[in-house]
Design a protein around this motif. Structure first.
Motif, PDB file in Angstrom:
ATOM      1  N   THR A 110       1.015  -0.922  -0.187  1.00  0.00           N
ATOM      2  CA  THR A 110       0.052  -0.085  -0.100  1.00  0.00           C
ATOM      3  C   THR A 110       0.870   1.113   0.018  1.00  0.00           C
ATOM      4  OG1 THR A 110      -0.209   0.333   2.183  1.00  0.00           O
ATOM      5  CG2 THR A 110      -1.708  -1.294   1.199  1.00  0.00           C
ATOM      6  N   GLY A 111       2.126   1.276   0.371  1.00  0.00           N
ATOM      7  CA  GLY A 111       3.030   2.390   0.395  1.00  0.00           C
ATOM      8  C   GLY A 111       3.146   2.880  -0.889  1.00  0.00           C
ATOM      9  N   MET A 112       3.226   4.216  -1.024  1.00  0.00           N
ATOM     10  CA  MET A 112       3.578   5.047  -2.297  1.00  0.00           C
ATOM     11  C   MET A 112       5.226   5.097  -2.582  1.00  0.00           C
ATOM     12  SD  MET A 112       0.745   5.391  -3.851  1.00  0.00           S
ATOM     13  CE  MET A 112       0.951   6.715  -5.072  1.00  0.00           C
ATOM     14  N   PHE A 113       5.824   4.379  -3.329  1.00  0.00           N
ATOM     15  CA  PHE A 113       7.338   4.415  -3.405  1.00  0.00           C
ATOM     16  C   PHE A 113       7.732   5.419  -4.406  1.00  0.00           C
ATOM     17  CE2 PHE A 113       5.668  -0.059  -2.161  1.00  0.00           C
ATOM     18  CZ  PHE A 113       6.452  -0.398  -1.347  1.00  0.00           C
ATOM     19  N   THR A 114       8.886   5.749  -4.152  1.00  0.00           N
ATOM     20  CA  THR A 114       9.549   6.774  -5.057  1.00  0.00           C
ATOM     21  C   THR A 114      10.471   6.006  -5.779  1.00  0.00           C
ATOM     22  OG1 THR A 114      11.312   7.179  -3.441  1.00  0.00           O
ATOM     23  CG2 THR A 114       9.038   8.382  -3.444  1.00  0.00           C
ATOM     24  N   PRO A 115      10.692   6.902  -7.214  1.00  0.00           N
ATOM     25  CA  PRO A 115      11.744   5.962  -8.032  1.00  0.00           C
ATOM     26  C   PRO A 115      13.066   5.830  -7.165  1.00  0.00           C
ATOM     27  CG  PRO A 115      10.751   8.088  -9.082  1.00  0.00           C
ATOM     28  CD  PRO A 115      10.487   7.988  -7.671  1.00  0.00           C
ATOM     29  N   GLY A 116      13.742   4.565  -7.503  1.00  0.00           N
ATOM     30  CA  GLY A 116      14.997   4.476  -6.780  1.00  0.00           C
ATOM     31  C   GLY A 116      14.900   3.380  -5.699  1.00  0.00           C
ATOM     32  N   ALA A 117      13.464   2.885  -5.575  1.00  0.00           N
ATOM     33  CA  ALA A 117      13.213   1.820  -4.277  1.00  0.00           C
ATOM     34  C   ALA A 117      13.703   0.567  -4.740  1.00  0.00           C
ATOM     35  CB  ALA A 117      11.710   1.984  -4.040  1.00  0.00           C
ATOM     36  N   ALA A 118      14.007  -0.122  -3.638  1.00  0.00           N
ATOM     37  CA  ALA A 118      14.742  -1.611  -4.110  1.00  0.00           C
ATOM     38  C   ALA A 118      13.580  -2.336  -4.863  1.00  0.00           C
ATOM     39  CB  ALA A 118      15.013  -2.210  -2.737  1.00  0.00           C
ATOM     40  N   GLY A 119      13.960  -3.075  -5.722  1.00  0.00           N
ATOM     41  CA  GLY A 119      12.995  -4.082  -6.198  1.00  0.00           C
ATOM     42  C   GLY A 119      12.897  -5.378  -5.681  1.00  0.00           C
ATOM     43  N   ILE A 120      11.894  -5.924  -6.351  1.00  0.00           N
ATOM     44  CA  ILE A 120      11.457  -7.439  -5.602  1.00  0.00           C
ATOM     45  C   ILE A 120      12.449  -8.288  -6.585  1.00  0.00           C
ATOM     46  CG2 ILE A 120       9.758  -9.029  -5.388  1.00  0.00           C
ATOM     47  CD1 ILE A 120       7.763  -6.806  -5.243  1.00  0.00           C
ATOM     48  N   ASP A 121      13.099  -8.992  -5.615  1.00  0.00           N
ATOM     49  CA  ASP A 121      13.995 -10.258  -6.376  1.00  0.00           C
ATOM     50  C   ASP A 121      13.175 -11.236  -7.319  1.00  0.00           C
ATOM     51  OD1 ASP A 121      15.467 -12.359  -7.067  1.00  0.00           O
ATOM     52  OD2 ASP A 121      16.265 -12.835  -5.023  1.00  0.00           O
ATOM     53  N   PRO A 122      13.446 -11.249  -8.476  1.00  0.00           N
ATOM     54  CA  PRO A 122      12.377 -12.062  -9.225  1.00  0.00           C
ATOM     55  C   PRO A 122      12.697 -13.620  -9.047  1.00  0.00           C
ATOM     56  CG  PRO A 122      14.081 -11.059 -10.670  1.00  0.00           C
ATOM     57  CD  PRO A 122      14.112 -10.541  -9.284  1.00  0.00           C
ATOM     58  N   VAL A 123      13.941 -13.768  -8.520  1.00  0.00           N
ATOM     59  CA  VAL A 123      13.975 -15.459  -8.339  1.00  0.00           C
ATOM     60  C   VAL A 123      13.468 -15.898  -7.198  1.00  0.00           C
ATOM     61  CG1 VAL A 123      15.904 -16.974  -7.812  1.00  0.00           C
ATOM     62  CG2 VAL A 123      16.380 -15.280  -9.410  1.00  0.00           C
ATOM     63  N   HIS A 124      13.653 -14.934  -6.153  1.00  0.00           N
ATOM     64  CA  HIS A 124      12.747 -15.359  -5.036  1.00  0.00           C
ATOM     65  C   HIS A 124      11.309 -15.477  -5.200  1.00  0.00           C
ATOM     66  CE1 HIS A 124      11.607 -15.444  -1.035  1.00  0.00           C
ATOM     67  NE2 HIS A 124      10.617 -14.331  -0.983  1.00  0.00           N
ATOM     68  N   LEU A 125      10.715 -14.623  -6.058  1.00  0.00           N
ATOM     69  CA  LEU A 125       9.488 -14.473  -6.366  1.00  0.00           C
ATOM     70  C   LEU A 125       8.855 -15.640  -7.038  1.00  0.00           C
ATOM     71  CD1 LEU A 125       6.770 -12.588  -6.469  1.00  0.00           C
ATOM     72  CD2 LEU A 125       7.565 -11.581  -8.616  1.00  0.00           C
ATOM     73  N   SER A 126       9.814 -16.083  -7.963  1.00  0.00           N
ATOM     74  CA  SER A 126       9.213 -17.193  -8.776  1.00  0.00           C
ATOM     75  C   SER A 126       9.542 -18.734  -7.975  1.00  0.00           C
ATOM     76  CB  SER A 126      10.126 -17.564  -9.978  1.00  0.00           C
ATOM     77  OG  SER A 126      11.365 -17.539  -9.698  1.00  0.00           O
ATOM     78  N   LEU A 127      10.472 -18.589  -7.380  1.00  0.00           N
ATOM     79  CA  LEU A 127      10.730 -19.854  -6.400  1.00  0.00           C
ATOM     80  C   LEU A 127       9.691 -19.942  -5.149  1.00  0.00           C
ATOM     81  CD1 LEU A 127      14.435 -20.176  -6.273  1.00  0.00           C
ATOM     82  CD2 LEU A 127      12.984 -21.567  -7.680  1.00  0.00           C
ATOM     83  N   SER A 128       9.353 -18.997  -4.981  1.00  0.00           N
ATOM     84  CA  SER A 128       8.354 -18.763  -3.657  1.00  0.00           C
ATOM     85  C   SER A 128       6.795 -18.706  -3.940  1.00  0.00           C
ATOM     86  CB  SER A 128       8.479 -17.496  -2.787  1.00  0.00           C
ATOM     87  OG  SER A 128       9.731 -17.619  -2.158  1.00  0.00           O
ATOM     88  N   GLN A 129       6.436 -18.552  -5.220  1.00  0.00           N
ATOM     89  CA  GLN A 129       5.263 -18.653  -5.812  1.00  0.00           C
ATOM     90  C   GLN A 129       4.217 -17.637  -4.789  1.00  0.00           C
ATOM     91  OE1 GLN A 129       3.247 -22.577  -7.136  1.00  0.00           O
ATOM     92  NE2 GLN A 129       1.435 -21.730  -6.189  1.00  0.00           N
TER      93      GLN A 129
END
Length: 343
Positions: free
Chosen positions: A262-281
């Motif tokens: 729900t937070g409003m993020f600003t440019p430069g915020a840390a991205g979500i790790d796609p490897v963790h995302l895919s392995l964790s479903q």
């Protein structure tokens, strides 16, 4: 139904970033389909500070503007075609001026209206005034005994309600709330009603996070302590919008868990790790504002006593002291909760 033509109404106008003035004029008259509301209280949040400082995306603000998207009041008059029984009712109103006819609106996603962005307090005159005019269809009447001071927080509560609905909390689940600001503490209240087995609040400000215990959080911890809880939670509701909290919230969720941002993020915020995302479903949802259904949810919870925003209010100022009030927002003092203007 009109008021006396001689009634004076004040408005706090931000002419351009860093420049504001208090104006005086005749109380406005509602047009067809509109309602005039006498403002009782209006909250300030970081979005208002961004408007004042000139840091809000130009597509989401129109100067000069009367800010104030978090407010409550009493209906003072209505225009043609509006039920006159609304006059005298306590109420809040949705901020997004959704068209109601585009595909997104007809699907119930009124906060994603494709007919162009328009929102009270950003592109349309808001609640930092004695009176505000809104389309009557956006009103949500409140119980006669409603605390209008607390009801001013129903706008952020509606955003939280959208997050809770998206997260689908179930009894007995382990739930984490990242951030103990206004959104986070409102989220704790709504999530506690789902009877989780654990409801953990994570915030670096230990004094703020401790307040969550009065709303039935089972534990509070710092982000550093939360690193020991990675992979533990069925549901994580992120409310902070800090540079690292989207990524860290995903690490807190168990495999197959749910994360709502729900937070409003600003440019430069840390991205979500796609490897963790895919392995964790993981199931990840983001929230932008609140659709009509979330407003109805929040207003209903408020009326039932499941949601009590009043303890979050720490400061109140008259319109004339707007400069002092806005300076508190985002200043970093952990003792500052919700700041209100009281016209």
């Amino acid at each position: 139904m009109s008021r006396t033509a001689t009634e004076v109404s004040r408005s706090l106008v931000v002419e351009r970033p860093g420049q504001h003035r208090l104006t005086y004029g005749a109380a406005p008259e509602p047009g067809a389909g509109e309602a005039l509301v006498r403002v009782a209280a209006a909250g300030l949040c970081m979005s208002d500070r961004e408007v004042y400082d000139g840091r809000r995306d130009a597509a989401y603000v129109r100067y000069p503007v009367v800010p104030g998207h978090e407010w409550s009041g009493t209906v003072a008059a209505v225009g043609a075609g509006v039920d006159p029984a609304l006059v005298g009712r306590k109420a809040v109103a949705e901020g997004f001026r959704a068209c109601g006819s585009c595909e997104r609106c007809r699907s119930g996603e009124t906060s994603l209206c494709t007919d162009g962005y328009a929102e009270t307090g950003f592109t349309e005159p808001g609640g930092f005034a004695d009176h505000v005019i809104v389309p009557a269809r956006l009103l949500h009447p409140l119980p006669d005994d409603a605390d209008l001071r607390a009801a001013a927080l129903l706008e952020p509560a509606a955003v939280v309600a959208a997050a809770v609905r998206a997260g689908r909390p179930r009894p007995g689940e382990r739930i984490a709330v990242v951030g103990a600001g206004t959104l986070g503490l409102l989220a704790v209240q709504l999530l506690a009603a789902a009877e989780p087995a654990e409801l953990v609040v994570i915030d670096p400000r230990t004094a703020r996070a401790a307040q969550a215990r009065r709303f039935d959080a089972t534990a509070v911890c710092t982000p550093e302590q939360a690193e020991q809880l990675h992979g533990r939670f069925d549901l994580v509701v992120e409310t902070a919008g800090a540079p690292a909290t989207a990524a860290s919230s995903c690490l807190l969720a168990r495999r197959g868990g749910r994360v709502v941002l729900t937070g409003m993020f600003t440019p430069g915020a840390a991205g979500i790790d796609p490897v963790h995302l895919s392995l964790s479903q993981l199931e990840i949802r983001s929230i932008f504002g609140a659709p009509s259904s979330a407003w109805a949810y929040a207003v209903r919870a408020f009326g039932l006593g499941l949601l009590d925003p009043a303890p979050l209010i720490t400061h109140e100022y008259p319109l004339e002291r707007f400069a002092e009030a806005v300076a508190l927002v985002g200043a970093g003092d952990p003792g500052t909760g919700k700041v209100l203007l009281r016209p």
